[in-house]
Scaffold this active site. Sequence first.
Site, PDB file in Angstrom:
ATOM      1  CB  CYS A   1      56.049  -1.913  48.908  1.00 16.81           C
ATOM      2  SG  CYS A   1      57.261  -2.884  48.572  1.00 16.81           S
ATOM      3  CG  LEU A   2      53.587  -2.190  43.489  1.00 18.28           C
ATOM      4  CD1 LEU A   2      54.124  -2.674  41.245  1.00 18.28           C
ATOM      5  CD2 LEU A   2      52.033  -2.542  42.848  1.00 18.28           C
TER       6      LEU A   2
ATOM      7  N   GLY B   1      56.610   2.913  40.938  1.00 19.05           N
ATOM      8  CA  GLY B   1      58.358   2.492  41.186  1.00 19.05           C
ATOM      9  C   GLY B   1      58.230   1.136  41.466  1.00 19.05           C
TER      10      GLY B   1
ATOM     11  CG  HIS C   1      59.197   2.407  48.532  1.00 21.60           C
ATOM     12  ND1 HIS C   1      58.410   2.395  49.220  1.00 21.60           N
ATOM     13  CD2 HIS C   1      59.334   1.627  47.926  1.00 21.60           C
ATOM     14  CE1 HIS C   1      57.751   1.080  48.939  1.00 21.60           C
ATOM     15  NE2 HIS C   1      58.672   0.483  48.244  1.00 21.60           N
ATOM     16  CD  GLU C   2      60.184   2.103  44.203  1.00 21.20           C
ATOM     17  OE1 GLU C   2      61.028   0.658  43.831  1.00 21.20           O
ATOM     18  OE2 GLU C   2      59.894   2.308  44.115  1.00 21.20           O
TER      19      GLU C   2
ATOM     20  CG  HIS D   1      62.722  -2.446  46.618  1.00 17.06           C
ATOM     21  ND1 HIS D   1      62.099  -3.208  47.317  1.00 17.06           N
ATOM     22  CD2 HIS D   1      61.902  -1.463  46.467  1.00 17.06           C
ATOM     23  CE1 HIS D   1      60.771  -2.997  47.631  1.00 17.06           C
ATOM     24  NE2 HIS D   1      60.384  -1.969  47.763  1.00 17.06           N
TER      25      HIS D   1
ATOM     26  CD  GLN E   1      59.395  -3.544  44.161  1.00 16.73           C
ATOM     27  OE1 GLN E   1      59.382  -2.402  43.079  1.00 16.73           O
ATOM     28  NE2 GLN E   1      58.262  -3.845  44.493  1.00 16.73           N
TER      29      GLN E   1
HETATM   30 NI    NI Z   1      58.401  -1.483  47.039  1.00 22.79          NI
END
Ligand code: NI
Length: 182
Positions: free
Chosen positions: A97-98, A44, A139-140, A143, A49
């Site tokens: 998380c990236l 995701g 989670h997304e 953000h 991000q």
């Molecule tokens: Ni994330």
Amino acid sequence: MILPIYLYGQPILRKTTEEIENSPELKQFIADMYETLTAAEGCGLAAPQVGKAWRLFVVDATELAEDYPECKDFKKTFINPEILELSEETCSYSEGCLSLPGISENVVRPVSLRIRYQDENFVEHEEEYSGFPARIIQHEYDHLEAHVFTDRISPIRKTLVRNKLAAIAKGKVGARYKYKKQ
Ligand code: NI
């Protein structure tokens, strides 16, 4: 085009996001988000991000379908999403998380949810999700609300990851994928 991923410490990750309208550039941006997500081997990616304070995220969990059958065909674009309902039942699962390379922690979240969103053609949908897809969506969605998953871990765990987060924010820890230098 693969976009650089913004890591913990970048102000964009703590900015409130704005609703978006369709534009000729948006299609390319969404295509770039998918390319970036695949290159980073994530499931995701939210617009903040990759440097945009927009209410948009993409998911591609199709690679996880072998272990999580509910992820079969779960590749979707969520524009201007709104979570309408969250289940009372919760579960704990390890997240990464990236934007927070090298950190994974258990996070307690509702098991299922109902969400309204627009797809890449700006067609509105209202759907229910549970299991792994519900976890990725939450989670997304976080953000877009200027949160990262470590905001949701226990105070003790927060203390334990504090140094790791500081190292990322100072640029001492990078990622194995393309990212924006701190
Ligand atoms: Ni994330």
